[in-house]
Design a protein around this motif. Structure first.
Motif, PDB file in Angstrom:
ATOM      1  N   VAL A  51      16.426  12.219   2.436  1.00  0.00           N
ATOM      2  CA  VAL A  51      15.906  11.782   1.144  1.00  0.00           C
ATOM      3  C   VAL A  51      15.669  10.273   1.105  1.00  0.00           C
ATOM      4  N   MET A  52      16.513   9.486   1.782  1.00  0.00           N
ATOM      5  CA  MET A  52      16.319   8.040   1.759  1.00  0.00           C
ATOM      6  C   MET A  52      15.102   7.641   2.588  1.00  0.00           C
ATOM      7  N   ALA A  53      14.874   8.333   3.687  1.00  0.00           N
ATOM      8  CA  ALA A  53      13.695   8.044   4.499  1.00  0.00           C
ATOM      9  C   ALA A  53      12.417   8.265   3.691  1.00  0.00           C
ATOM     10  N   GLU A  54      12.404   9.329   2.902  1.00  0.00           N
ATOM     11  CA  GLU A  54      11.227   9.608   2.086  1.00  0.00           C
ATOM     12  C   GLU A  54      11.029   8.517   1.036  1.00  0.00           C
ATOM     13  N   LYS A  55      12.123   8.041   0.451  1.00  0.00           N
ATOM     14  CA  LYS A  55      12.023   6.959  -0.535  1.00  0.00           C
ATOM     15  C   LYS A  55      11.452   5.688   0.097  1.00  0.00           C
ATOM     16  N   VAL A  56      11.865   5.416   1.323  1.00  0.00           N
ATOM     17  CA  VAL A  56      11.391   4.212   2.004  1.00  0.00           C
ATOM     18  C   VAL A  56       9.914   4.349   2.369  1.00  0.00           C
ATOM     19  N   ARG A  57       9.536   5.516   2.831  1.00  0.00           N
ATOM     20  CA  ARG A  57       8.120   5.719   3.196  1.00  0.00           C
ATOM     21  C   ARG A  57       7.186   5.542   2.003  1.00  0.00           C
ATOM     22  N   THR A  58       7.667   5.890   0.821  1.00  0.00           N
ATOM     23  CA  THR A  58       6.840   5.770  -0.382  1.00  0.00           C
ATOM     24  C   THR A  58       7.117   4.471  -1.147  1.00  0.00           C
ATOM     25  N   ARG A  59       7.893   3.591  -0.549  1.00  0.00           N
ATOM     26  CA  ARG A  59       8.266   2.299  -1.140  1.00  0.00           C
ATOM     27  C   ARG A  59       8.949   2.484  -2.497  1.00  0.00           C
ATOM     28  N   ALA A  60       9.685   3.577  -2.632  1.00  0.00           N
ATOM     29  CA  ALA A  60      10.421   3.856  -3.864  1.00  0.00           C
ATOM     30  C   ALA A  60      11.828   3.263  -3.833  1.00  0.00           C
ATOM     31  N   LEU A  61      12.222   2.674  -2.708  1.00  0.00           N
ATOM     32  CA  LEU A  61      13.552   2.081  -2.569  1.00  0.00           C
ATOM     33  C   LEU A  61      13.402   0.585  -2.340  1.00  0.00           C
ATOM     34  N   PRO A  62      13.706  -0.244  -3.348  1.00  0.00           N
ATOM     35  CA  PRO A  62      13.558  -1.688  -3.175  1.00  0.00           C
ATOM     36  C   PRO A  62      14.729  -2.297  -2.396  1.00  0.00           C
ATOM     37  N   ALA A  63      14.474  -3.411  -1.764  1.00  0.00           N
ATOM     38  CA  ALA A  63      15.525  -4.181  -1.096  1.00  0.00           C
ATOM     39  C   ALA A  63      16.184  -5.080  -2.133  1.00  0.00           C
ATOM     40  N   THR A  64      17.489  -4.936  -2.306  1.00  0.00           N
ATOM     41  CA  THR A  64      18.227  -5.702  -3.317  1.00  0.00           C
ATOM     42  C   THR A  64      19.268  -6.605  -2.658  1.00  0.00           C
ATOM     43  N   ASP A  65      20.015  -7.308  -3.502  1.00  0.00           N
ATOM     44  CA  ASP A  65      21.073  -8.192  -3.017  1.00  0.00           C
ATOM     45  C   ASP A  65      22.410  -7.461  -2.862  1.00  0.00           C
ATOM     46  N   VAL A  95      18.518  -7.429   3.952  1.00  0.00           N
ATOM     47  CA  VAL A  95      18.666  -7.561   5.405  1.00  0.00           C
ATOM     48  C   VAL A  95      18.522  -6.213   6.111  1.00  0.00           C
ATOM     49  N   TRP A  96      19.274  -5.184   5.634  1.00  0.00           N
ATOM     50  CA  TRP A  96      19.268  -3.927   6.384  1.00  0.00           C
ATOM     51  C   TRP A  96      18.050  -3.047   6.104  1.00  0.00           C
ATOM     52  N   LEU A  97      17.527  -3.078   4.873  1.00  0.00           N
ATOM     53  CA  LEU A  97      16.453  -2.142   4.536  1.00  0.00           C
ATOM     54  C   LEU A  97      15.161  -2.412   5.314  1.00  0.00           C
ATOM     55  N   GLU A 113      11.438  -0.467   9.398  1.00  0.00           N
ATOM     56  CA  GLU A 113      10.742  -0.672  10.670  1.00  0.00           C
ATOM     57  C   GLU A 113      11.070   0.442  11.660  1.00  0.00           C
ATOM     58  N   ALA A 114      12.343   0.863  11.694  1.00  0.00           N
ATOM     59  CA  ALA A 114      12.738   1.956  12.594  1.00  0.00           C
ATOM     60  C   ALA A 114      12.017   3.254  12.239  1.00  0.00           C
ATOM     61  N   LEU A 115      11.720   3.431  10.941  1.00  0.00           N
ATOM     62  CA  LEU A 115      10.979   4.611  10.483  1.00  0.00           C
ATOM     63  C   LEU A 115       9.465   4.463  10.650  1.00  0.00           C
ATOM     64  N   GLN A 116       9.042   3.239  11.007  1.00  0.00           N
ATOM     65  CA  GLN A 116       7.617   2.903  11.018  1.00  0.00           C
ATOM     66  C   GLN A 116       7.021   3.094   9.630  1.00  0.00           C
ATOM     67  N   ALA A 117       7.785   2.677   8.645  1.00  0.00           N
ATOM     68  CA  ALA A 117       7.394   2.771   7.235  1.00  0.00           C
ATOM     69  C   ALA A 117       6.992   1.392   6.721  1.00  0.00           C
ATOM     70  N   PRO A 118       6.350   1.331   5.550  1.00  0.00           N
ATOM     71  CA  PRO A 118       5.977   0.029   4.980  1.00  0.00           C
ATOM     72  C   PRO A 118       7.202  -0.816   4.650  1.00  0.00           C
ATOM     73  N   ALA A 119       7.037  -2.117   4.699  1.00  0.00           N
ATOM     74  CA  ALA A 119       8.124  -3.015   4.332  1.00  0.00           C
ATOM     75  C   ALA A 119       8.477  -2.803   2.864  1.00  0.00           C
ATOM     76  N   PRO A 120       9.763  -2.826   2.509  1.00  0.00           N
ATOM     77  CA  PRO A 120      10.159  -2.586   1.117  1.00  0.00           C
ATOM     78  C   PRO A 120       9.854  -3.762   0.209  1.00  0.00           C
ATOM     79  N   ALA A 121       9.700  -3.476  -1.069  1.00  0.00           N
ATOM     80  CA  ALA A 121       9.580  -4.526  -2.075  1.00  0.00           C
ATOM     81  C   ALA A 121      10.963  -5.113  -2.350  1.00  0.00           C
ATOM     82  N   TYR A 122      11.007  -6.315  -2.889  1.00  0.00           N
ATOM     83  CA  TYR A 122      12.275  -6.959  -3.224  1.00  0.00           C
ATOM     84  C   TYR A 122      12.565  -6.811  -4.709  1.00  0.00           C
ATOM     85  N   GLN A 123      13.824  -6.510  -5.030  1.00  0.00           N
ATOM     86  CA  GLN A 123      14.268  -6.441  -6.420  1.00  0.00           C
ATOM     87  C   GLN A 123      15.574  -7.220  -6.526  1.00  0.00           C
TER      88      GLN A 123
END
Length: 284
Positions: A178-192, A230-232, A237-247
């Motif tokens: 489920v998290m991989a799918e969120k990352v592929r669709t940029r539904a999971l932002p990179a936070t602090d 840092v980790w997202l 990249e490991a998933l070959q998915a788009p870079a996440p947005a920052y929140q």
């Protein structure tokens, strides 16, 4: 030893049972799915059908096996149902502990989590209190963990494994998770917020080694707690998915955890010391 594993076909159980068998133990794996009994037996263990929510059934199952150790790996996470998971931590754990006590079992090893600590500025050690003042919706998870740990602590000898966030095959962070799918669709932002991760192989190894550990809680996490910023991107990249947005900002309790006790006092060393290499390895 005679070992009874509850939650024997989950992402940890399916790796733990073969390790226990290879170590020479007499292993019984519990499942409430009759169709999974054959899977348990294929690993060299005995399969038994029981439901953790059925108190009398649990008493009968433990009474039939008479184990030296009960390993509690019960969860209900495959469908992202956090309420069900809290219930199994509360009711399922209570039934498992009561059954063990009735039949004179002295030792239990149980799965907990390493992100249940109260808020703070540094990775939590085991002496940091749990976040009992957490508001909803976090409160549901914390209540389940507090109940689980309190019940398990009634056992004469108990080890509570406070695991980091699982990644690897069959987890939310698997390529099909489920998290991989969120990352592929940029539904999971990179936070602090800070997260401590753990590969499922390291979780299973810790449960095996915990057969010989002192009583009490211990953080089982990798060496590098990290912010989502840092980790997202590394995971994406490991998933070959788009870079996440920052929140900006973080959620309550996102502070990470320290594995110093497990490493320095117990001699536990993760095969995957950091998610930096672990993500790519697990997603091949």
């Amino acid at each position: 030893m005679k070992i009874f594993v509850a939650g024997s076909t989950g992402v940890i159980g399916q790796r733990l049972l073969p390790r226990l068998v290879q170590a020479g133990h007499e292993v019984t794996g519990m499942t409430h799915h009759p169709q999974r009994k054959g899977l348990i037996e294929s690993w060299g263990a005995r399969g038994i059908i029981a439901d953790a929510f059925d108190r009398e059934g649990m008493i009968a199952a433990i009474g039939e096996i008479r184990p030296d150790v009960v390993i509690h790996q019960l969860t209900s996470l495959s469908q992202w149902n956090l309420e069900d998971n809290a219930r199994i931590r509360m009711e399922g754990t209570r039934h498992l502990v009561e059954a063990a006590q009735i039949h004179g079992v002295k030792r239990m090893i149980a799965q907990s989590i390493a992100w249940a600590y109260e808020p703070g500025d540094h990775p939590a050690t085991e002496d940091v209190p749990l976040d009992v003042q957490a508001p909803a919706p976090r409160k549901s998870t914390i209540d389940g963990i507090v109940s689980l740990e309190h019940a398990v602590a009634q056992m004469p000898n108990h080890v509570i494994l406070r695991y980091g966030m699982f990644y690897g095959p069959g987890t939310w962070y698997d390529a099909n998770g489920v998290m991989a799918e969120k990352v592929r669709t940029r539904a999971l932002p990179a936070t602090d917020g800070i997260m401590s991760f753990l590969h499922v192989e390291d979780a299973a190894n810790a449960a095996l080694q915990a057969l010989n550990w002192p009583a009490g809680p211990v953080n089982i996490v990798d060496d590098e707690p990290a912010t989502g910023t840092v980790w997202l991107p590394v995971y994406a990249e490991a998933l070959q998915a788009p870079a996440p947005a920052y929140q900006a900002g973080s959620k309550r309790g996102e502070r990470g955890a320290s594995n110093a006790k497990a490493r320095q006092e117990y001699g536990w060393h993760p095969l995957h010391p950091t998610w930096r290499t672990g993500f790519a390895h697990s997603l091949r």
